[in-house]
Structures are given as structure tokens and as C-alpha cells.
Design a protein around this motif. Sequence first.
Motif, PDB file in Angstrom:
ATOM      1  N   TRP A   1       0.833  -1.206   0.000  1.00  0.00           N
ATOM      2  CA  TRP A   1       0.000   0.000   0.000  1.00  0.00           C
ATOM      3  C   TRP A   1       0.868   1.258   0.000  1.00  0.00           C
ATOM      4  O   TRP A   1       0.577   2.236  -0.710  1.00  0.00           O
ATOM      5  N   LEU A   2       1.938   1.242   0.787  1.00  0.00           N
ATOM      6  CA  LEU A   2       2.850   2.388   0.812  1.00  0.00           C
ATOM      7  C   LEU A   2       3.444   2.640  -0.576  1.00  0.00           C
ATOM      8  O   LEU A   2       3.506   3.786  -1.040  1.00  0.00           O
ATOM      9  N   GLY A   3       3.877   1.560  -1.234  1.00  0.00           N
ATOM     10  CA  GLY A   3       4.451   1.703  -2.561  1.00  0.00           C
ATOM     11  C   GLY A   3       3.461   2.271  -3.565  1.00  0.00           C
ATOM     12  O   GLY A   3       3.810   3.144  -4.373  1.00  0.00           O
ATOM     13  N   GLU A   4       2.221   1.791  -3.521  1.00  0.00           N
ATOM     14  CA  GLU A   4       1.205   2.279  -4.455  1.00  0.00           C
ATOM     15  C   GLU A   4       0.839   3.726  -4.173  1.00  0.00           C
ATOM     16  O   GLU A   4       0.604   4.507  -5.105  1.00  0.00           O
ATOM     17  N   LYS A   5       0.806   4.108  -2.894  1.00  0.00           N
ATOM     18  CA  LYS A   5       0.500   5.499  -2.560  1.00  0.00           C
ATOM     19  C   LYS A   5       1.620   6.434  -3.019  1.00  0.00           C
ATOM     20  O   LYS A   5       1.358   7.564  -3.457  1.00  0.00           O
ATOM     21  N   ILE A   6       2.865   5.980  -2.906  1.00  0.00           N
ATOM     22  CA  ILE A   6       3.977   6.800  -3.389  1.00  0.00           C
ATOM     23  C   ILE A   6       3.869   6.993  -4.896  1.00  0.00           C
ATOM     24  O   ILE A   6       4.082   8.088  -5.423  1.00  0.00           O
ATOM     25  N   THR A   7       3.516   5.916  -5.611  1.00  0.00           N
ATOM     26  CA  THR A   7       3.372   6.012  -7.065  1.00  0.00           C
ATOM     27  C   THR A   7       2.243   6.958  -7.453  1.00  0.00           C
ATOM     28  O   THR A   7       2.389   7.764  -8.380  1.00  0.00           O
ATOM     29  N   ASP A   8       1.112   6.883  -6.745  1.00  0.00           N
ATOM     30  CA  ASP A   8      -0.072   7.673  -7.099  1.00  0.00           C
ATOM     31  C   ASP A   8       0.018   9.116  -6.599  1.00  0.00           C
ATOM     32  O   ASP A   8      -0.307  10.054  -7.340  1.00  0.00           O
ATOM     33  N   LYS A   9       0.448   9.299  -5.359  1.00  0.00           N
ATOM     34  CA  LYS A   9       0.401  10.625  -4.737  1.00  0.00           C
ATOM     35  C   LYS A   9       1.772  11.258  -4.543  1.00  0.00           C
ATOM     36  O   LYS A   9       1.866  12.452  -4.247  1.00  0.00           O
ATOM     37  N   GLY A  10       2.835  10.445  -4.665  1.00  0.00           N
ATOM     38  CA  GLY A  10       4.171  10.973  -4.443  1.00  0.00           C
ATOM     39  C   GLY A  10       4.941  11.154  -5.732  1.00  0.00           C
ATOM     40  O   GLY A  10       4.374  11.499  -6.775  1.00  0.00           O
ATOM     41  N   ILE A  11       6.227  10.902  -5.672  1.00  0.00           N
ATOM     42  CA  ILE A  11       7.090  11.065  -6.833  1.00  0.00           C
ATOM     43  C   ILE A  11       7.910   9.795  -7.022  1.00  0.00           C
ATOM     44  O   ILE A  11       8.414   9.221  -6.062  1.00  0.00           O
ATOM     45  N   GLY A  12       7.991   9.306  -8.241  1.00  0.00           N
ATOM     46  CA  GLY A  12       8.751   8.093  -8.519  1.00  0.00           C
ATOM     47  C   GLY A  12       7.897   6.842  -8.431  1.00  0.00           C
ATOM     48  O   GLY A  12       6.707   6.891  -8.093  1.00  0.00           O
ATOM     49  N   ASN A  13       8.518   5.692  -8.730  1.00  0.00           N
ATOM     50  CA  ASN A  13       7.850   4.396  -8.623  1.00  0.00           C
ATOM     51  C   ASN A  13       7.975   3.897  -7.189  1.00  0.00           C
ATOM     52  O   ASN A  13       9.072   3.635  -6.707  1.00  0.00           O
ATOM     53  N   GLY A  14       6.831   3.789  -6.498  1.00  0.00           N
ATOM     54  CA  GLY A  14       6.848   3.498  -5.075  1.00  0.00           C
ATOM     55  C   GLY A  14       7.507   2.184  -4.713  1.00  0.00           C
ATOM     56  O   GLY A  14       8.333   2.122  -3.794  1.00  0.00           O
ATOM     57  N   ILE A  15       7.182   1.105  -5.437  1.00  0.00           N
ATOM     58  CA  ILE A  15       7.741  -0.213  -5.123  1.00  0.00           C
ATOM     59  C   ILE A  15       9.257  -0.195  -5.279  1.00  0.00           C
ATOM     60  O   ILE A  15      10.000  -0.693  -4.425  1.00  0.00           O
ATOM     61  N   SER A  16       9.724   0.404  -6.374  1.00  0.00           N
ATOM     62  CA  SER A  16      11.171   0.480  -6.609  1.00  0.00           C
ATOM     63  C   SER A  16      11.858   1.345  -5.564  1.00  0.00           C
ATOM     64  O   SER A  16      12.982   1.041  -5.133  1.00  0.00           O
ATOM     65  N   LEU A  17      11.193   2.416  -5.134  1.00  0.00           N
ATOM     66  CA  LEU A  17      11.784   3.289  -4.114  1.00  0.00           C
ATOM     67  C   LEU A  17      11.930   2.564  -2.779  1.00  0.00           C
ATOM     68  O   LEU A  17      12.924   2.760  -2.064  1.00  0.00           O
ATOM     69  N   LEU A  18      10.940   1.736  -2.422  1.00  0.00           N
ATOM     70  CA  LEU A  18      11.039   0.972  -1.175  1.00  0.00           C
ATOM     71  C   LEU A  18      12.246   0.045  -1.204  1.00  0.00           C
ATOM     72  O   LEU A  18      12.975  -0.091  -0.208  1.00  0.00           O
ATOM     73  N   ILE A  19      12.471  -0.589  -2.345  1.00  0.00           N
ATOM     74  CA  ILE A  19      13.637  -1.465  -2.479  1.00  0.00           C
ATOM     75  C   ILE A  19      14.923  -0.655  -2.418  1.00  0.00           C
ATOM     76  O   ILE A  19      15.897  -1.033  -1.748  1.00  0.00           O
ATOM     77  N   MET A  20      14.957   0.491  -3.127  1.00  0.00           N
ATOM     78  CA  MET A  20      16.166   1.314  -3.171  1.00  0.00           C
ATOM     79  C   MET A  20      16.545   1.836  -1.782  1.00  0.00           C
ATOM     80  O   MET A  20      17.722   1.840  -1.406  1.00  0.00           O
ATOM     81  N   VAL A  21      15.552   2.263  -1.012  1.00  0.00           N
ATOM     82  CA  VAL A  21      15.825   2.775   0.326  1.00  0.00           C
ATOM     83  C   VAL A  21      16.426   1.681   1.207  1.00  0.00           C
ATOM     84  O   VAL A  21      17.351   1.927   1.994  1.00  0.00           O
ATOM     85  N   GLY A  22      15.913   0.457   1.063  1.00  0.00           N
ATOM     86  CA  GLY A  22      16.478  -0.656   1.818  1.00  0.00           C
ATOM     87  C   GLY A  22      17.919  -0.930   1.439  1.00  0.00           C
ATOM     88  O   GLY A  22      18.762  -1.250   2.296  1.00  0.00           O
ATOM     89  N   ILE A  23      18.241  -0.790   0.158  1.00  0.00           N
ATOM     90  CA  ILE A  23      19.616  -1.004  -0.311  1.00  0.00           C
ATOM     91  C   ILE A  23      20.538   0.074   0.233  1.00  0.00           C
ATOM     92  O   ILE A  23      21.637  -0.205   0.731  1.00  0.00           O
ATOM     93  N   ILE A  24      20.097   1.337   0.134  1.00  0.00           N
ATOM     94  CA  ILE A  24      20.924   2.452   0.600  1.00  0.00           C
ATOM     95  C   ILE A  24      21.183   2.339   2.097  1.00  0.00           C
ATOM     96  O   ILE A  24      22.267   2.696   2.585  1.00  0.00           O
ATOM     97  N   ALA A  25      20.213   1.837   2.846  1.00  0.00           N
ATOM     98  CA  ALA A  25      20.364   1.709   4.296  1.00  0.00           C
ATOM     99  C   ALA A  25      21.513   0.785   4.675  1.00  0.00           C
ATOM    100  O   ALA A  25      22.110   0.925   5.750  1.00  0.00           O
ATOM    101  N   ARG A  26      21.846  -0.172   3.789  1.00  0.00           N
ATOM    102  CA  ARG A  26      22.924  -1.131   4.082  1.00  0.00           C
ATOM    103  C   ARG A  26      24.280  -0.661   3.579  1.00  0.00           C
ATOM    104  O   ARG A  26      25.301  -1.237   3.924  1.00  0.00           O
ATOM    105  N   MET A  27      24.315   0.412   2.754  1.00  0.00           N
ATOM    106  CA  MET A  27      25.566   0.820   2.126  1.00  0.00           C
ATOM    107  C   MET A  27      26.614   1.355   3.113  1.00  0.00           C
ATOM    108  O   MET A  27      27.777   0.947   3.054  1.00  0.00           O
TER     109      MET A  27
END
Length: 448
Positions: free
Chosen positions: A172-198
Motif C-alpha cells: 500500500w505504501l508503494g502504491e501510494k507513493i506512485t499515485d500521490k508521491g514522486i517516482g515508482n513506489g515499489i522500486s523506491l522501497l527497495i532502493m531505500v532498503g539497499i541504501i540503508a545497508r551501504m
Amino acid sequence: MKKFIDSFINVWKIEELKNRIFLTLGLLLVYRFGAQVTLPGIDAAQLGNLTNQTDEGIGWLINVFTGGAFSQASVFALGIMPYISASIVVQLMGIAVPYLQKLQKDGESGRKKINQITRWLTILITLVQGPGYIYNLHATLPPEAFLLGVSSVSFLFSSVLILVTGTIFAMWLGEKITDKGIGNGISLLIMVGIIARMPQSFIQEISSRTTQANGGLMMIVLEVVLWFIVIIACILLVMAVRKIPVQYARRTVSGDFEEDMMGSRQFIPLKLNASGVMPIIFAQAIMFIPAAVSGLAKESDFAQSLAGKFNDPFGLVYNIVFALLIIIFTYFYTAITVPTNKMADDLKRSGGFIPGIRPGVETGDYLDKIMSLITFPGSLFLALLAVFPAVVVSLLKVQGAWGYFYGGTSLLIMVGVAIDTIQQINSYLLNKHYDGLMKTGKNRKAVA
């Protein structure tokens, strides 16, 4: 540099864009907070064995995709991967199931129905993966880690229910980001998780190089330079296009088309990598399956042998299969996302044509041929970048956790998602008559 700073300042002058950015950051922050919340009934101080399980190999990759939630036994432990798996299944079924084929042609209404099917399938997949995750906790953690008892039925039921809810909430968070936010929500959730480990991975690499006399600071500088070169290669892959010249006839006063030198000449940009990061995500999801299946068949020697090969992301067998899957998914995803026949029909209706090619069917065949030709080197380059971490770890002897960021799933997703998000921000700026972030141009006066 001044142009970029001015463009960045202009971002905050557009009220709608500013609100979308704040909403996106807020929802991403909610997701990161949720990744730190441990399942009820588990002692967070007893998660050492689970953390060790995700220090390397396939466990590390799973942990990255969930933003560290897997090793935290979090309510988001399964992350967004069940949704990715459901998307793969639905798109594959779309090739053979007539009902799904019809929905794909029904426009917005069909897309909504497909999304609803994907959501229900996500729940079913999570109901299967949830007990598997709890079983892994039982096999990994000491008995004292379970406050309600190791074999408690209430713990199993409540935990699976929470894991399913967590995945649905992340979706739901990913879909809301896609609809109401900026960027592709599902991909952003994955990217944030990756950056957190860097940061942690880079600190471990520095410690390894400096404390163990393993190359020292010069080796770290070399690794950083190579990392930036790989980032540039990723950007080139994402941005590269083949321009197909298009001629538009000039409409005369009588309403007829007049094909002359006054007609406008434009281009159709066909991307070298039209599928973006999706082949990487799809292929990575498939690569998780052998390890998961082997965990359920521990008495089978063949299953354990298979698990050994697919639990080593730097192994030869793993990377060969991974590269082949990426090439296959690149062709597959390009075929379903680039409708060359529709492009040809739209071009014909607008009075455009490709010089030397007849409008209509021949134009569609020509565009399809060009897409096939450019997708082949694009898929090879994508596969090469995906397996490059194994090359770096083998040749430069870098730490495995830091080696993942030299391409593969991690870097390609970060670069691809970052460029996609910047392009969306850029389009808002250009629509409001500001200079964009990605390319400078003439100063424009803002529209009130």
C-alpha cells in the motif's frame, strides 16, 4: 553548477511537487521505522544467529531487499518481495491466459483489475512464505528467543497474520507513493532498503583494508574510482537510446497532407534498456526460489547440493543462471512494455512516417526489428553489470557486502530508480517553465 542549484531551488517553488516530495519522504520514513519493529513474542536481544545468517550469501541479498527487516525479525520481514513475485506470475500468465490478455487491452479499467488480481496473489504468496519464515526462525534462534514458547500455535498464527499485514501495508505504501508521491513506489522501497545497508558495508571494507594490511587506503581509493566508473556505465545503459527519424507531413489549407521540405522532422527514441531495472528484480526473485525450496527438503542430497550453488552469489553457476535469466526477462519485459504496433498506428494517425518505410504494418515490423536488435546488446550489458560484483570480489578481494554495490541488483536498482525519479521531477520543472535538473537550457519565466 549554478544552473543545477537554481533548478534545485525551483523544485520548492512548485507547491504540488513539494507536497509530493514530502509525502514520498514521509511514507519512506514510515517504512524504515516499520522495518525496525520486531515481531511480538520474539526477544530482540536474541537475534544474533539470525543476523549472522544474513552476513553473506543469499541471506544478505534477501536482507538487502527487505531493508534489514529480515535480520530484525520485523513485521516487514518479507518486505515487498511477495508483491514482486506476484507481479512476475501475473505477467507470465498474461501471455497464455486469454482473460488477462483481454484485461491488458482494456486500458485503465483493465489495469485496475490486473492490479487487484496481483494484490490477491500477493496475499496468497505471503501466506506460503510466512510459515516458511517462522520455520526458519525456529531453526535459527535459540529457544529462549521465543517468549511464548517455540511451538506455540498462537505465536505461529499471530506472526503469520502480522507478516501478511506487513507485506500488504508495504504494498500500500508503494502504491501510494506512485499515485500521490514522486517516482515508482515499489522500486523506491527497495532502493531505500539497499541504501540503508551501504554505509555499514563501506565501513567494513575500510576496516578490512586498513586493519589487516590488505591494500590500505590506496586500495580503497582505487575501489571508489572503480565504483564511480561502474555508476557511469549504469547511467549510460539507462539513458542510451536509438533515435528513429520520423517525418511529419505539413497539412495544407485544403486539409490534405503535403509531403515536402516544410514538414517537421522528429525522432522516436527507442531505449537500449527499455525494461529498466525490472529484469534484475524479476531474475533476483527467481534466484531466491532454489534456496527456499532446499530449506524444506533438508533430507535430499540433491536439494542441498543445489542450495550450495544458489546460496553463493559470487559462484560461477549462480552468476551464469542469473545472467541468462536477466537476458530472458529483458526480452520478455521489453516485449510487453513497448507496443511497437500501437506506436506504428499512432504514428500513422498523426500523419507521420519513417522515411523509406510504409506506414502501418511495415512500420510496426520495422520498429519491432530495431527493438530486437538493440535489446540484445542492452540485455548483455545489463547481465554483465549484474554479475560484475562477482568479478570484483574475485579479482580485487573486496568484502562481499561491499562488492554487491559494484553492479548487480543493488547498484542497478539505485541508479535506475534515481534516474526515473529525477526525470519525473524534471518533467514538473519543465511543465512549469523552469530549467530542468538533467539538462540546462534557456532561463524561463515562471508561470503564475
